[in-house]
Scaffold this motif. Structure first.
Motif, PDB file in Angstrom:
ATOM      1  N   ALA A 168      54.960  35.377  44.135  1.00 42.67           N
ATOM      2  CA  ALA A 168      54.297  35.333  42.811  1.00 42.67           C
ATOM      3  C   ALA A 168      52.611  35.861  42.868  1.00 42.67           C
ATOM      4  O   ALA A 168      52.289  36.541  41.859  1.00 42.67           O
ATOM      5  N   VAL A 169      52.024  35.794  44.181  1.00 37.81           N
ATOM      6  CA  VAL A 169      50.633  35.972  44.067  1.00 37.81           C
ATOM      7  C   VAL A 169      50.303  36.133  45.581  1.00 37.81           C
ATOM      8  O   VAL A 169      51.040  35.601  46.449  1.00 37.81           O
ATOM      9  N   GLY A 170      49.355  36.968  45.730  1.00 40.25           N
ATOM     10  CA  GLY A 170      48.882  37.325  47.288  1.00 40.25           C
ATOM     11  C   GLY A 170      47.390  36.783  47.415  1.00 40.25           C
ATOM     12  O   GLY A 170      46.607  36.902  46.620  1.00 40.25           O
ATOM     13  N   ALA A 171      47.408  36.353  48.610  1.00 42.06           N
ATOM     14  CA  ALA A 171      46.063  35.460  48.929  1.00 42.06           C
ATOM     15  C   ALA A 171      45.282  36.103  49.932  1.00 42.06           C
ATOM     16  O   ALA A 171      45.664  36.460  50.905  1.00 42.06           O
ATOM     17  N   CYS A 172      43.854  36.186  49.742  1.00 42.16           N
ATOM     18  CA  CYS A 172      42.953  36.732  50.566  1.00 42.16           C
ATOM     19  C   CYS A 172      41.842  35.665  50.849  1.00 42.16           C
ATOM     20  O   CYS A 172      40.663  35.990  50.458  1.00 42.16           O
ATOM     21  N   PRO A 173      42.057  34.588  51.656  1.00 41.38           N
ATOM     22  CA  PRO A 173      40.935  33.726  51.799  1.00 41.38           C
ATOM     23  C   PRO A 173      39.987  34.085  52.948  1.00 41.38           C
ATOM     24  O   PRO A 173      40.459  34.893  53.829  1.00 41.38           O
ATOM     25  N   THR A 174      38.599  33.741  53.022  1.00 40.54           N
ATOM     26  CA  THR A 174      37.808  33.958  53.879  1.00 40.54           C
ATOM     27  C   THR A 174      36.816  32.748  53.785  1.00 40.54           C
ATOM     28  O   THR A 174      36.618  32.324  52.629  1.00 40.54           O
ATOM     29  N   PRO A 175      36.114  32.528  54.954  1.00 37.54           N
ATOM     30  CA  PRO A 175      35.065  31.362  54.748  1.00 37.54           C
ATOM     31  C   PRO A 175      33.969  31.642  53.700  1.00 37.54           C
ATOM     32  O   PRO A 175      33.426  33.001  53.603  1.00 37.54           O
ATOM     33  N   PRO A 176      33.293  30.788  53.197  1.00 35.22           N
ATOM     34  CA  PRO A 176      32.463  30.849  52.004  1.00 35.22           C
ATOM     35  C   PRO A 176      31.244  31.324  52.392  1.00 35.22           C
ATOM     36  O   PRO A 176      30.297  32.068  51.548  1.00 35.22           O
ATOM     37  N   ASP A 177      30.882  31.220  53.852  1.00 30.22           N
ATOM     38  CA  ASP A 177      29.472  31.965  54.252  1.00 30.22           C
ATOM     39  C   ASP A 177      29.764  33.271  54.811  1.00 30.22           C
ATOM     40  O   ASP A 177      28.949  33.940  55.249  1.00 30.22           O
ATOM     41  N   MET A 178      30.879  33.944  54.523  1.00 35.21           N
ATOM     42  CA  MET A 178      30.933  35.341  54.947  1.00 35.21           C
ATOM     43  C   MET A 178      30.068  36.119  54.320  1.00 35.21           C
ATOM     44  O   MET A 178      30.271  36.455  52.958  1.00 35.21           O
ATOM     45  N   GLU A 179      29.401  37.012  55.035  1.00 40.37           N
ATOM     46  CA  GLU A 179      28.272  38.015  54.038  1.00 40.37           C
ATOM     47  C   GLU A 179      28.898  39.447  54.557  1.00 40.37           C
ATOM     48  O   GLU A 179      27.986  40.462  54.040  1.00 40.37           O
ATOM     49  N   SER A 202      36.927  43.906  37.718  1.00 42.23           N
ATOM     50  CA  SER A 202      36.847  45.047  36.938  1.00 42.23           C
ATOM     51  C   SER A 202      38.051  45.496  36.424  1.00 42.23           C
ATOM     52  O   SER A 202      38.146  46.105  35.219  1.00 42.23           O
ATOM     53  N   ARG A 203      39.188  45.413  37.452  1.00 43.50           N
ATOM     54  CA  ARG A 203      40.577  46.174  36.880  1.00 43.50           C
ATOM     55  C   ARG A 203      41.351  44.789  36.796  1.00 43.50           C
ATOM     56  O   ARG A 203      42.751  45.215  36.114  1.00 43.50           O
ATOM     57  N   GLY A 204      40.836  43.638  36.656  1.00 43.22           N
ATOM     58  CA  GLY A 204      41.442  42.596  35.987  1.00 43.22           C
ATOM     59  C   GLY A 204      43.259  42.228  36.686  1.00 43.22           C
ATOM     60  O   GLY A 204      44.151  42.163  36.211  1.00 43.22           O
ATOM     61  N   VAL A 205      42.847  42.466  38.008  1.00 42.48           N
ATOM     62  CA  VAL A 205      44.166  42.383  38.883  1.00 42.48           C
ATOM     63  C   VAL A 205      44.169  40.895  39.659  1.00 42.48           C
ATOM     64  O   VAL A 205      45.134  40.700  40.463  1.00 42.48           O
ATOM     65  N   GLY A 206      43.519  39.912  39.389  1.00 43.99           N
ATOM     66  CA  GLY A 206      43.469  38.596  40.025  1.00 43.99           C
ATOM     67  C   GLY A 206      42.069  37.909  39.672  1.00 43.99           C
ATOM     68  O   GLY A 206      41.613  37.994  38.763  1.00 43.99           O
ATOM     69  N   TYR A 207      42.076  36.769  40.724  1.00 40.88           N
ATOM     70  CA  TYR A 207      40.803  35.991  40.544  1.00 40.88           C
ATOM     71  C   TYR A 207      40.093  35.765  41.778  1.00 40.88           C
ATOM     72  O   TYR A 207      40.741  35.854  42.917  1.00 40.88           O
ATOM     73  N   HIS A 208      38.651  35.789  41.539  1.00 35.98           N
ATOM     74  CA  HIS A 208      37.992  35.515  42.856  1.00 35.98           C
ATOM     75  C   HIS A 208      37.705  33.812  42.811  1.00 35.98           C
ATOM     76  O   HIS A 208      37.674  33.322  41.728  1.00 35.98           O
ATOM     77  N   GLU A 245      52.739  33.156  32.331  1.00 37.25           N
ATOM     78  CA  GLU A 245      53.807  33.983  33.040  1.00 37.25           C
ATOM     79  C   GLU A 245      53.586  35.336  32.331  1.00 37.25           C
ATOM     80  O   GLU A 245      53.403  36.449  33.108  1.00 37.25           O
ATOM     81  N   GLU A 246      53.152  35.676  31.313  1.00 33.76           N
ATOM     82  CA  GLU A 246      52.983  37.003  30.567  1.00 33.76           C
ATOM     83  C   GLU A 246      51.600  37.675  31.207  1.00 33.76           C
ATOM     84  O   GLU A 246      51.527  38.611  31.480  1.00 33.76           O
ATOM     85  N   GLY A 247      50.436  36.831  31.340  1.00 39.50           N
ATOM     86  CA  GLY A 247      49.366  37.243  31.929  1.00 39.50           C
ATOM     87  C   GLY A 247      49.331  37.692  33.285  1.00 39.50           C
ATOM     88  O   GLY A 247      48.784  38.737  33.759  1.00 39.50           O
ATOM     89  N   ARG A 248      50.172  36.831  34.038  1.00 38.16           N
ATOM     90  CA  ARG A 248      50.518  37.318  35.426  1.00 38.16           C
ATOM     91  C   ARG A 248      51.391  38.691  35.643  1.00 38.16           C
ATOM     92  O   ARG A 248      50.969  39.440  36.441  1.00 38.16           O
ATOM     93  N   ARG A 249      52.245  38.907  34.540  1.00 38.08           N
ATOM     94  CA  ARG A 249      53.148  40.149  34.567  1.00 38.08           C
ATOM     95  C   ARG A 249      52.089  41.186  34.278  1.00 38.08           C
ATOM     96  O   ARG A 249      52.253  42.090  35.005  1.00 38.08           O
ATOM     97  N   ARG A 250      51.144  41.081  33.292  1.00 36.22           N
ATOM     98  CA  ARG A 250      50.148  42.326  33.030  1.00 36.22           C
ATOM     99  C   ARG A 250      49.126  42.385  34.120  1.00 36.22           C
ATOM    100  O   ARG A 250      48.999  43.843  34.517  1.00 36.22           O
ATOM    101  N   MET A 251      48.880  41.442  34.900  1.00 39.53           N
ATOM    102  CA  MET A 251      48.037  41.693  36.035  1.00 39.53           C
ATOM    103  C   MET A 251      48.705  42.536  37.043  1.00 39.53           C
ATOM    104  O   MET A 251      48.270  43.490  37.825  1.00 39.53           O
TER     105      MET A 251
END
Length: 439
Positions: free
Chosen positions: A321-332, A364-370, A388-394
């Motif tokens: 249903a969703v793809g995740a891109c985690p990284t450490p919070p101090d990643m610069e 900017s493209r409304g394809v997920g959340y930071h 569910e509808e918002g997820r479909r539009r994303m």
């Protein structure tokens, strides 16, 4: 001594010259089986070969991602028709941030230097950095033989080795790496063109090279292929994971379990959200696997199916249903992970901890959340599950963005165009120089 340029290669059936291309890249897993996932260098090599060019890929006999040997000694292999692999045996290493990795890269670069100067001259070279020592040897060869060369900047080596240090100690770490930094800068400054997989990395490379961008400096995103619609039985481990996740809101992670892509936040969220209808499938391996297993102990909403081939990746994304891109919070560092493109191609919303271009694109493209922490990650996942509808539009916007910018078929076609143009530019420049000498 500068060696004279060899005669132009013969023309292929379409009338265009058949080029002999060298690609240098040691970090990608070599695609030696039909289902192996082909990444940046492999996709470029394949595209060039499909145009009738001959490609020699100088690689390492060591699998960087799995930390194991692909070959026990120097070896030759064939990726596909027109693409030959020369795998050079180094020392191997157990972790990314280790002195032995540096020594391994030095050993591979030294072998390349000996073999390259005894080999037939190519028409053009594309060398990836890191490692800058191997790319640096390619630049020296290119300059001596009159061969056009592009360096593909993929990471901010050696600066990234100072990242694990406490913030106050990082300047000292960078000072200690000053000699290595000079080697990297000479490598970049000696290239005819710089390319990269993101605008921020290209800008960094140009800054290190001491020049502004020009017509031979380009961004080619990593991209991804469209997921296959062909139904293929999942491998046993993935089939087990999908069975455990049946009926749940599936959060997918595909990648290497290492510092820059550390999925710890996903396991922390999984513990907070146990019993709430979520299942986290973390596909991959890496040096953090043992610590991740400990964090996942007792969680029945987490699965580790291991490394996946391309067909399994497509199957996992289709079930997610969703793809995740985690990284450490101090990643610069400015990263644009390739998993982003796979998620977009599958029409999945993305939750990401990456700053820079990735965050800007997602918002900017409304394809997920930071997200900046585990609480924000959990909140974003709950929001996606509830709407569910918002997820479909994303998802629709994600697929549209992929079609516009990140389809690998288009990206690597343009990258191959660039390689051909680099040769044409070099030939034109040589012709002008000859005219000037004879005037």
């Amino acid at each position: 001594m500068t060696i004279a340029r060899s005669p132009k290669p013969p023309a292929g059936e379409d009338g265009n010259a058949t080029l002999n291309v060298w690609i240098l890249q040691t970090g990608e897993t070599l695609p030696l089986t039909p289902d192996a996932r082909r990444m940046r260098s492999a996709l470029l090599a394949q595209t060039l070969a499909e145009r009738g060019h001959q490609v020699l890929w100088w690689a390492s006999a060591f699998n960087h991602l799995r930390k194991q040997w692909t070959f026990e000694s120097d070896a030759d292999a064939t990726m596909c028709e027109g693409v030959r692999i020369r795998a050079l045996h180094g020392l191997g290493y157990s972790t990314n941030l280790s002195p032995r990795r540096w020594l391994d890269y030095r050993a591979v670069a030294s072998k390349f230097r000996r073999e390259a100067w005894a080999s037939s001259r190519p028409d053009v070279i594309v060398a990836s950095m890191p490692g800058y020592d191997l790319a640096g040897e390619a630049v020296r060869y290119a300059r001596a033989h009159g061969v056009p060369i592009a360096v593909d900047v993929r990471d901010q080596w050696p600066e990234t080795f100072a990242d694990p240090l406490p913030r106050l100690l990082r300047p000292i770490g960078r000072l200690a790496l000053a000699g290595e930094t000079r080697k990297m800068r000479r490598c970049l400054a000696g290239a005819d063109g710089l390319v990269s997989m993101s605008r921020s990395l290209l800008d960094w490379g140009l800054e290190q090279a001491g020049r502004s961008g020009g017509e031979r400096d380009r961004v080619f995103y990593l991209g991804s292929h469209r997921p296959s619609s062909r139904a293929v039985p999942a491998s046993p481990l993935l089939a087990m994971a999908l069975e455990r996740a049946a009926g749940s809101f599936v959060v997918a992670f595909i990648g290497t379990f290492a510092r820059h892509h550390n999925p710890t936040a996903l396991l922390q969220a999984a513990r907070q959200m146990a019993g709430d209808g979520f299942h986290f499938i973390l596909a991959g391996e890496g040096e953090l696997r043992a610590s991740l297993d400990e964090l996942a102990a007792g969680l029945d909403n987490v699965s580790f199916p291991g490394w996946l081939g391309q067909a399994d990746i497509d199957a996992l994304l289709k079930a997610s249903a969703v793809g995740a891109c985690p990284t450490p919070p101090d990643m610069e560092r400015p990263f644009f992970p390739n998993k982003v493109f796979a998620y977009l191609g599958a029409g999945l919303p993305i939750v990401s901890g990456f700053q820079g271009e990735v965050r800007e694109m997602i918002e900017s493209r409304g394809v997920g959340y930071h997200f900046a922490n585990t609480a924000e990650l959990a909140a974003a996942l709950r929001r996606l599950k509830a709407d569910e509808e918002g997820r479909r539009r994303m998802g629709e916007r994600a697929r549209q963005l992929f079609e516009e910018r990140f389809d690998a078929a288009r990206i690597y076609g343009e990258y191959a165009d660039y390689v051909e143009e680099l040769v044409a530019f070099s030939d034109q420049h040589s012709a002008i120089s000859s005219d000037q000498l004879s005037a």
